[in-house]
Design a protein around this motif. Structure first.
Motif, PDB file in Angstrom:
ATOM      1  N   GLY A  75       0.785  -1.240   0.000  1.00  0.00           N
ATOM      2  CA  GLY A  75       0.000   0.000   0.000  1.00  0.00           C
ATOM      3  C   GLY A  75       0.810   1.281   0.000  1.00  0.00           C
ATOM      4  N   GLY A  76       2.124   1.189  -0.001  1.00  0.00           N
ATOM      5  CA  GLY A  76       2.939   2.396  -0.097  1.00  0.00           C
ATOM      6  C   GLY A  76       2.906   3.233   1.167  1.00  0.00           C
ATOM      7  N   ALA A  77       3.694   4.304   1.138  1.00  0.00           N
ATOM      8  CA  ALA A  77       3.694   5.232   2.273  1.00  0.00           C
ATOM      9  C   ALA A  77       2.332   5.902   2.397  1.00  0.00           C
ATOM     10  CB  ALA A  77       4.796   6.271   2.096  1.00  0.00           C
ATOM     11  N   THR A  78       1.621   5.995   1.292  1.00  0.00           N
ATOM     12  CA  THR A  78       0.295   6.627   1.335  1.00  0.00           C
ATOM     13  C   THR A  78      -0.634   5.839   2.253  1.00  0.00           C
ATOM     14  OG1 THR A  78       0.656   7.426  -0.907  1.00  0.00           O
ATOM     15  CG2 THR A  78      -1.615   7.433  -0.102  1.00  0.00           C
ATOM     16  N   MET A  79      -0.544   4.532   2.225  1.00  0.00           N
ATOM     17  CA  MET A  79      -1.376   3.756   3.152  1.00  0.00           C
ATOM     18  C   MET A  79      -0.920   3.985   4.596  1.00  0.00           C
ATOM     19  SD  MET A  79      -2.537  -0.198   2.922  1.00  0.00           S
ATOM     20  CE  MET A  79      -1.490  -0.991   4.128  1.00  0.00           C
ATOM     21  N   SER A 103       4.869  18.726   0.267  1.00  0.00           N
ATOM     22  CA  SER A 103       3.611  18.134  -0.208  1.00  0.00           C
ATOM     23  C   SER A 103       3.255  16.809   0.461  1.00  0.00           C
ATOM     24  CB  SER A 103       3.702  17.835  -1.702  1.00  0.00           C
ATOM     25  OG  SER A 103       4.064  18.967  -2.400  1.00  0.00           O
ATOM     26  N   TRP A 104       4.272  16.024   0.817  1.00  0.00           N
ATOM     27  CA  TRP A 104       3.940  14.727   1.419  1.00  0.00           C
ATOM     28  C   TRP A 104       3.380  14.905   2.817  1.00  0.00           C
ATOM     29  CZ3 TRP A 104       2.880  11.327  -1.919  1.00  0.00           C
ATOM     30  CH2 TRP A 104       3.560  11.311  -3.125  1.00  0.00           C
ATOM     31  N   GLY A 105       3.880  15.897   3.525  1.00  0.00           N
ATOM     32  CA  GLY A 105       3.319  16.221   4.835  1.00  0.00           C
ATOM     33  C   GLY A 105       1.866  16.668   4.718  1.00  0.00           C
ATOM     34  N   SER A 151      10.866  13.241   7.055  1.00  0.00           N
ATOM     35  CA  SER A 151      12.298  13.523   7.201  1.00  0.00           C
ATOM     36  C   SER A 151      12.902  14.097   5.927  1.00  0.00           C
ATOM     37  CB  SER A 151      13.059  12.265   7.640  1.00  0.00           C
ATOM     38  OG  SER A 151      12.765  11.189   6.781  1.00  0.00           O
ATOM     39  N   ASN A 152      12.359  13.722   4.782  1.00  0.00           N
ATOM     40  CA  ASN A 152      12.833  14.297   3.517  1.00  0.00           C
ATOM     41  C   ASN A 152      11.633  14.500   2.597  1.00  0.00           C
ATOM     42  OD1 ASN A 152      15.014  15.013   1.563  1.00  0.00           O
ATOM     43  ND2 ASN A 152      14.156  13.277   0.453  1.00  0.00           N
ATOM     44  N   GLU A 153      11.410  15.748   2.209  1.00  0.00           N
ATOM     45  CA  GLU A 153      10.304  16.038   1.291  1.00  0.00           C
ATOM     46  C   GLU A 153      10.829  15.896  -0.133  1.00  0.00           C
ATOM     47  OE1 GLU A 153       7.132  16.508   1.351  1.00  0.00           O
ATOM     48  OE2 GLU A 153       6.627  16.778   3.469  1.00  0.00           O
ATOM     49  N   THR A 154      10.420  14.817  -0.764  1.00  0.00           N
ATOM     50  CA  THR A 154      10.966  14.374  -2.041  1.00  0.00           C
ATOM     51  C   THR A 154      10.717  15.375  -3.171  1.00  0.00           C
ATOM     52  OG1 THR A 154      10.110  12.273  -1.223  1.00  0.00           O
ATOM     53  CG2 THR A 154      11.121  12.252  -3.399  1.00  0.00           C
ATOM     54  N   ILE A 155       9.581  16.041  -3.130  1.00  0.00           N
ATOM     55  CA  ILE A 155       9.205  16.936  -4.234  1.00  0.00           C
ATOM     56  C   ILE A 155       9.939  18.271  -4.121  1.00  0.00           C
ATOM     57  CG2 ILE A 155       7.280  18.282  -5.178  1.00  0.00           C
ATOM     58  CD1 ILE A 155       5.493  15.811  -4.595  1.00  0.00           C
ATOM     59  N   CYS A 174       7.520   9.238  11.869  1.00  0.00           N
ATOM     60  CA  CYS A 174       8.276   9.797  10.734  1.00  0.00           C
ATOM     61  C   CYS A 174       7.958   9.085   9.433  1.00  0.00           C
ATOM     62  CB  CYS A 174       9.774   9.658  11.019  1.00  0.00           C
ATOM     63  SG  CYS A 174      10.819  10.226   9.677  1.00  0.00           S
ATOM     64  N   ASP A 175       7.654   9.882   8.400  1.00  0.00           N
ATOM     65  CA  ASP A 175       7.638   9.367   7.030  1.00  0.00           C
ATOM     66  C   ASP A 175       9.055   9.541   6.496  1.00  0.00           C
ATOM     67  OD1 ASP A 175       7.468   8.883   4.339  1.00  0.00           O
ATOM     68  OD2 ASP A 175       5.992  10.451   3.912  1.00  0.00           O
ATOM     69  N   ALA A 176       9.781   8.431   6.415  1.00  0.00           N
ATOM     70  CA  ALA A 176      11.185   8.469   5.983  1.00  0.00           C
ATOM     71  C   ALA A 176      11.336   7.886   4.582  1.00  0.00           C
ATOM     72  CB  ALA A 176      12.046   7.696   6.975  1.00  0.00           C
ATOM     73  N   ALA A 197       9.618   1.444  -0.108  1.00  0.00           N
ATOM     74  CA  ALA A 197      10.954   0.941  -0.448  1.00  0.00           C
ATOM     75  C   ALA A 197      11.556   1.564  -1.699  1.00  0.00           C
ATOM     76  CB  ALA A 197      10.890  -0.580  -0.630  1.00  0.00           C
ATOM     77  N   GLN A 198      10.717   2.177  -2.529  1.00  0.00           N
ATOM     78  CA  GLN A 198      11.139   2.390  -3.926  1.00  0.00           C
ATOM     79  C   GLN A 198      12.121   3.532  -4.183  1.00  0.00           C
ATOM     80  OE1 GLN A 198       8.032   2.763  -2.743  1.00  0.00           O
ATOM     81  NE2 GLN A 198       6.930   4.448  -3.668  1.00  0.00           N
ATOM     82  N   LYS A 199      12.798   3.998  -3.138  1.00  0.00           N
ATOM     83  CA  LYS A 199      13.876   4.961  -3.371  1.00  0.00           C
ATOM     84  C   LYS A 199      15.218   4.307  -2.997  1.00  0.00           C
ATOM     85  CE  LYS A 199      10.214   7.976  -2.569  1.00  0.00           C
ATOM     86  NZ  LYS A 199       9.716   8.251  -3.897  1.00  0.00           N
ATOM     87  N   ASN A 200      15.414   4.113  -1.705  1.00  0.00           N
ATOM     88  CA  ASN A 200      16.712   3.573  -1.282  1.00  0.00           C
ATOM     89  C   ASN A 200      16.692   2.088  -0.947  1.00  0.00           C
ATOM     90  OD1 ASN A 200      18.476   5.697  -1.502  1.00  0.00           O
ATOM     91  ND2 ASN A 200      18.057   6.487   0.548  1.00  0.00           N
TER      92      ASN A 200
HETATM   93  N1  PMP Z   1       6.120  10.171   1.330  1.00  0.00           N
HETATM   94  C1  PMP Z   1       7.210  10.553   0.647  1.00  0.00           C
HETATM   95  C2  PMP Z   1       8.255  11.367   1.352  1.00  0.00           C
HETATM   96  C3  PMP Z   1       7.360  10.184  -0.695  1.00  0.00           C
HETATM   97  O1  PMP Z   1       8.429  10.551  -1.380  1.00  0.00           O
HETATM   98  C4  PMP Z   1       6.351   9.398  -1.311  1.00  0.00           C
HETATM   99  C5  PMP Z   1       6.460   8.935  -2.755  1.00  0.00           C
HETATM  100  N2  PMP Z   1       7.231   9.612  -3.607  1.00  0.00           N
HETATM  101  C6  PMP Z   1       5.230   9.046  -0.563  1.00  0.00           C
HETATM  102  C7  PMP Z   1       5.159   9.436   0.751  1.00  0.00           C
HETATM  103  C8  PMP Z   1       4.126   8.236  -1.163  1.00  0.00           C
HETATM  104  O2  PMP Z   1       4.596   6.975  -1.378  1.00  0.00           O
HETATM  105  P1  PMP Z   1       3.761   5.842  -2.115  1.00  0.00           P
HETATM  106  O3  PMP Z   1       3.658   6.255  -3.534  1.00  0.00           O
HETATM  107  O4  PMP Z   1       4.611   4.649  -1.900  1.00  0.00           O
HETATM  108  O5  PMP Z   1       2.443   5.741  -1.448  1.00  0.00           O
END
Ligand code: PMP
Length: 372
Positions: A75-79, A103-105, A151-155, A174-176, A197-200
């Motif tokens: 379900g990803g970090a979104t779940m 944006s993720w916050g 911890s790190n805002e990817t966008i 923490c969303d890491a 998992a899909q970054k590091n």
């Molecule tokens: N949090 C952060 C910091 C992210 O970078 C991402 C995805 N780029 C998400 C949450 C969402 O992750 P997912 O697509 O796995 O739900």
């Protein structure tokens, strides 16, 4: 070894070539198993060893103390935005506190609001998410269910150098996702940490959650099984069919981090050096490249910047791709350029990008619109 372009994708991101080679070699038939990892039971001996090693590697790398449990969720970090709030906010009788540095916050807050009251203690929206707050800019009440940060805002390319401090008794959540495994962490400070998992750490499909065991006592009854951390802890993440393939690769990536890289101190030093090289190219450009993040909040993982105008952004992307530097386009919500320097990006990739930036600037700076 195949000759590949340097891939600066923000996620799914570049993976270590030796891991991809191992996946290629194992995909038809694993020695001793007689079948592909895509074809065997998740309850068999092979996968038991895989998930066991994945957990052991994470435990050794970060390191993860015995007070904390490691689970593998779909379900990803979104779940996790929902799961964290369902498990620790719903039914707590308290609000949850969030620090929002990108944006993720924002998305995490939106999901938490469905589960209870949320206090946004600080939000960098007015400044366009260029930094994390200074300690004096927010105060964490003692009577909150937890304090959440990204911890790190990817966008936006904004990273916390060290975690915020919560009052004793307030669990830190923490969303890491995008800086997981890029440095050692003192997990005794965290109640819950989650990371796609899909970054590091591997491919998309599995999310690691590390939860302090005593917090499980706060989980309200009646949650759907798949959204209750206790289900994963109680079953060893085997309540239902887990993402076998993704966990296998996560295991190989964490093995690579231990055996080839030599652990997270070594990885952190490499990541710092890559980021230093690319930020130096921005800083030496006389304003031709404009970094998005304030210098004190610069992400080591995602370097975000712009050129003098959008036409030059587009030319930069096209010429970079032709030079073997791909996936540099910034997120659609902010535009510009984003160079992701995840663990598997070699030092030479950062050097090649910095060289390209210097050459591109030399070729185009004279024609660029003047800035006041
Ligand atoms: N949090 C952060 C910091 C992210 O970078 C991402 C995805 N780029 C998400 C949450 C969402 O992750 P997912 O697509 O796995 O739900």
């Amino acid at each position: 070894m195949v000759d590949r372009p340097y891939n600066f994708s923000a996620g799914p991101g570049t993976l270590p070539v030796p891991v991809l080679e191992e996946v290629r070699d194992g995909i038809l038939m694993l020695p001793g198993v007689g079948a592909s990892p895509l074809e065997v039971s998740h309850r068999g001996a092979w996968f038991r060893d895989v998930i066991g090693e994945a957990e052991a590697n994470l435990r050794a790398l970060l390191p993860v103390p015995q007070t904390h449990r490691i689970v593998f969720c779909p379900g990803g970090a979104t779940m996790q935005f929902s799961m964290a709030a369902m498990n620790l906010l719903r039914g707590s009788g308290l609000p949850a506190a969030y620090l929002v540095s990108g944006s993720w916050g924002v998305k995490a807050v939106a999901e938490a609001r469905k589960e209870g009251d949320v206090l946004v203690l600080w939000d960098g929206a007015d400044e366009g998410y260029r930094r994390v707050p200074m300690p004096a800019e927010y105060a964490v009440p003692e009577d909150v269910a937890y304090l959440h940060f990204t911890s790190n805002e990817t966008i936006h390319g904004v990273e916390w150098d060290a975690e915020p401090v919560a009052p004793a008794g307030v669990p830190l959540v923490c969303d890491a996702s995008s800086d997981f495994l890029s440095r050692p962490l003192d997990l005794s400070r965290y109640g819950l940490l989650y990371a796609g998992a899909q970054k590091n750490a591997g491919p998309a499909g599995v999310t690691v959650a590390i939860v302090r065991e005593d917090l499980l006592e706060r989980v309200p009854d009646g949650l759907p099984s798949m959204l209750d951390y206790r289900t994963y802890v109680g079953s060893g993440s085997l309540h239902n069919t887990p993402p076998v393939f993704a966990i296998w690769i996560l295991m190989l990536v964490t093995r690579w981090l231990r055996e080839t890289v030599g652990g997270l101190d070594a990885q952190a030093a490499a990541d710092r050096e890559k980021a230093r090289i690319v930020y130096a190219a921005i800083d030496a450009s006389d304003g031709f490249y404009r970094g998005h993040a304030d210098p004190g909040s610069r992400s080591r993982m995602n370097v975000t910047f712009r050129l003098p105008d959008e036409d030059l952004d587009a030319r930069f992307l096209a010429e970079a791709a032709a030079a073997g530097l791909i996936e540099l386009r910034g997120h659609r919500s902010v535009g510009g350029i984003r160079a992701s320097l995840y663990n598997a990006m070699p030092l030479e990739g950062a050097r090649a990008l910095a060289r390209f930036m210097g050459a591109f600037r030399a070729a185009h700076a004279a024609a660029a619109p003047a800035r006041g």
